[in-house]
Design a protein around this motif. Structure first.
Motif, mmCIF file in Angstrom:
data_model
loop_
_atom_site.group_PDB
_atom_site.id
_atom_site.type_symbol
_atom_site.label_atom_id
_atom_site.label_comp_id
_atom_site.label_asym_id
_atom_site.label_seq_id
_atom_site.Cartn_x
_atom_site.Cartn_y
_atom_site.Cartn_z
ATOM 1 N N SER A 131 -86.953 33.559 64.753
ATOM 2 C CA SER A 131 -86.503 32.863 63.529
ATOM 3 C C SER A 131 -87.676 32.644 62.586
ATOM 4 O O SER A 131 -87.571 32.853 61.378
ATOM 5 N N GLU A 132 -88.801 32.226 63.160
ATOM 6 C CA GLU A 132 -90.002 31.965 62.354
ATOM 7 C C GLU A 132 -90.491 33.257 61.689
ATOM 8 O O GLU A 132 -90.805 33.258 60.497
ATOM 9 N N GLY A 133 -90.523 34.334 62.466
ATOM 10 C CA GLY A 133 -90.948 35.631 61.913
ATOM 11 C C GLY A 133 -90.037 36.067 60.781
ATOM 12 O O GLY A 133 -90.497 36.538 59.732
ATOM 13 N N TYR A 134 -88.735 35.852 60.959
ATOM 14 C CA TYR A 134 -87.755 36.240 59.934
ATOM 15 C C TYR A 134 -87.934 35.385 58.681
ATOM 16 O O TYR A 134 -87.929 35.914 57.567
ATOM 17 N N SER A 135 -88.121 34.073 58.886
ATOM 18 C CA SER A 135 -88.269 33.193 57.719
ATOM 19 C C SER A 135 -89.584 33.453 56.987
ATOM 20 O O SER A 135 -89.738 33.099 55.820
ATOM 21 N N GLN A 136 -90.552 34.085 57.664
ATOM 22 C CA GLN A 136 -91.833 34.405 57.008
ATOM 23 C C GLN A 136 -91.807 35.767 56.316
ATOM 24 O O GLN A 136 -92.831 36.277 55.900
ATOM 25 N N GLY A 137 -90.632 36.385 56.245
ATOM 26 C CA GLY A 137 -90.491 37.608 55.463
ATOM 27 C C GLY A 137 -90.236 38.891 56.234
ATOM 28 O O GLY A 137 -90.119 39.966 55.636
ATOM 29 N N ARG A 138 -90.157 38.807 57.560
ATOM 30 C CA ARG A 138 -89.837 40.024 58.324
ATOM 31 C C ARG A 138 -88.398 40.440 58.006
ATOM 32 O O ARG A 138 -87.527 39.574 57.874
ATOM 33 N N PRO A 139 -88.141 41.761 57.930
ATOM 34 C CA PRO A 139 -86.781 42.195 57.580
ATOM 35 C C PRO A 139 -85.790 42.069 58.749
ATOM 36 O O PRO A 139 -86.191 41.886 59.895
ATOM 37 N N ARG A 163 -108.780 34.280 71.639
ATOM 38 C CA ARG A 163 -109.136 34.288 70.220
ATOM 39 C C ARG A 163 -108.410 33.181 69.463
ATOM 40 O O ARG A 163 -108.960 32.579 68.556
ATOM 41 N N LEU A 164 -107.152 32.916 69.853
ATOM 42 C CA LEU A 164 -106.334 31.941 69.121
ATOM 43 C C LEU A 164 -106.618 30.500 69.524
ATOM 44 O O LEU A 164 -106.336 29.582 68.754
ATOM 45 N N GLY A 165 -107.084 30.299 70.718
ATOM 46 C CA GLY A 165 -107.389 28.934 71.176
ATOM 47 C C GLY A 165 -106.150 28.061 71.288
ATOM 48 O O GLY A 165 -105.192 28.413 71.958
ATOM 49 N N GLU A 166 -106.160 26.924 70.548
ATOM 50 C CA GLU A 166 -105.073 25.929 70.668
ATOM 51 C C GLU A 166 -103.760 26.388 70.036
ATOM 52 O O GLU A 166 -102.715 25.839 70.341
ATOM 53 N N ASN A 167 -103.834 27.351 69.133
ATOM 54 C CA ASN A 167 -102.634 27.729 68.372
ATOM 55 C C ASN A 167 -101.962 28.990 68.938
ATOM 56 O O ASN A 167 -101.404 29.794 68.207
ATOM 57 N N ALA A 168 -102.026 29.168 70.236
ATOM 58 C CA ALA A 168 -101.497 30.409 70.829
ATOM 59 C C ALA A 168 -100.039 30.250 71.249
ATOM 60 O O ALA A 168 -99.745 29.704 72.297
ATOM 61 N N PRO A 208 -98.187 33.928 66.451
ATOM 62 C CA PRO A 208 -99.606 34.283 66.249
ATOM 63 C C PRO A 208 -100.141 35.257 67.305
ATOM 64 O O PRO A 208 -100.978 36.094 66.979
ATOM 65 N N ILE A 209 -99.639 35.155 68.527
ATOM 66 C CA ILE A 209 -100.128 36.076 69.581
ATOM 67 C C ILE A 209 -99.773 37.517 69.202
ATOM 68 O O ILE A 209 -100.620 38.409 69.217
ATOM 69 N N SER A 210 -98.509 37.740 68.823
ATOM 70 C CA SER A 210 -98.110 39.124 68.498
ATOM 71 C C SER A 210 -98.816 39.591 67.221
ATOM 72 O O SER A 210 -99.179 40.759 67.098
#
Lengths: 111, 202
Positions: free
Chosen positions: B31-39, A20-25, A29-31
């Motif tokens: 880190s990315e998840g946290y910086s996007q607002g995850r607690p 579903r995600l293609g190139e950006n996986a 985004p996967i989770s």
């Protein structure tokens, strides 16, 4: 005929998310895709363990991207489904469809 | 107010306790998840899950190592060795030394004895799996020796308590050698990381 690699439930979910995600996986985004589509939160550690297993089976391949500041200077690891992986997903789908077909208990019902 | 950086202790645990290399993308994702607002709770939960998943994967991959260590450490006839006249002669001589020299002597004697067993066992294991790297072997043996010394200090301390002889000879006494073997083999033969990623051109 090539040797078949049977997919587990989480393996199949991850493979479908990759498709579903293609190139950006990559991890985030996967989770997120799994969470949005299946309504269940899967730990990133479990997603990576599954992806590594799939890679060992030759069903996915991965490549490292450039590090970014948002990620504390760490690289992204992109995953994509291989030709063998795509064939495996198709075969799993066909097998599940055969099992699904003709089940009166499940016909005409919304889950 | 939420900090812009993820919890540093959790990050340290992630970097040091998740077995196998290649955790950089996972740490970056968190880190990315946290910086996007995850607690912070989410970050901690993810780190603990990653540690558990990593360890269970490592244990599954290393069941042969664990079995080998369990067999070697349980096959050693400790009770007979301990009661043999040669062993008793050395131990009794050591106990005549003033404290704490007597304790140091007993710990050193037991550790050297177990180290010989350990070196033979690890050499046999590495030969069987056809994987030998002198640097890793020496590093693993040094760590194992440290484990043996610390473990034998614990064993000596426990010998003064009222533990049942069965538990003492068949479980407690074998633990330093078991853990020493596991660590020595673990370090001497690092596991092959899962799938390898190719680096994309910049």
């Amino acid at each position: 005929m090539g040797e078949r690699t049977h997919l587990g439930e989480l393996e199949l979910i991850v493979m479908l998310a990759l498709l579903r995600l293609g190139e950006n996986a990559y991890g985030v985004p996967i989770s997120r895709e799994i969470e949005q589509q299946s309504g269940r939160e899967v730990a990133l550690g479990s997603v990576y363990a599954t992806l590594e297993r799939l890679q060992e089976k030759g069903l996915v391949s991965s490549s490292l991207g450039a590090p970014t500041a948002e990620r504390g200077g760490r690289a992204k690891r992109y995953f994509r489904v291989t030709t063998k992986g795509l064939r495996e997903v198709r075969e799993t789908r066909q097998a599940l469809m055969k099992l699904w077909r003709g089940l009166r208990e499940l016909e005409g019902q919304q889950a | 107010m939420k900090s812009s950086q993820p919890p540093s202790l959790a990050t340290w645990l992630l970097e040091h306790l998740v077995p196998r290399g290649g955790n950089e993308p996972l740490a970056g994702d968190l880190s990315e998840g946290y910086s996007q607002g995850r607690p912070a709770v989410w970050y901690w939960r993810q780190v603990l899950a990653a540690i558990m998943v990593g360890f269970s994967k490592e244990l599954r991959a290393r069941w042969v190592t664990l079995m080998f260590a369990a067999i070697v450490s349980s096959a050693l006839p400790w009770k007979h060795i301990w009661h043999s006249s040669e062993f008793q002669f050395v131990i009794v001589w050591g106990t005549r030394l003033p404290w704490p020299a007597s304790l140091f002597f007993s710990v050193a004697f037991l550790s050297v004895f177990e180290a010989v067993v350990l070196l033979v066992a690890v050499s046999v294991y590495l030969r069987a799996i056809r994987s030998f790297n002198l640097r890793s072997f020496l590093k693993g043996s040094s760590i194992a020796l440290l484990v043996l010394i610390l473990g034998n200090i614990g064993v000596m301390s426990l010998s003064a308590t009222q533990l049942s002889p069965l538990l003492f000879y068949y479980v407690v006494w074998r633990l330093p050698l078991f853990f020493g073997l596991v660590l020595a083999m673990w370090v001497a033969h690092p596991s092959v990381a899962g799938g390898q990623a190719t680096r994309l051109p910049a």
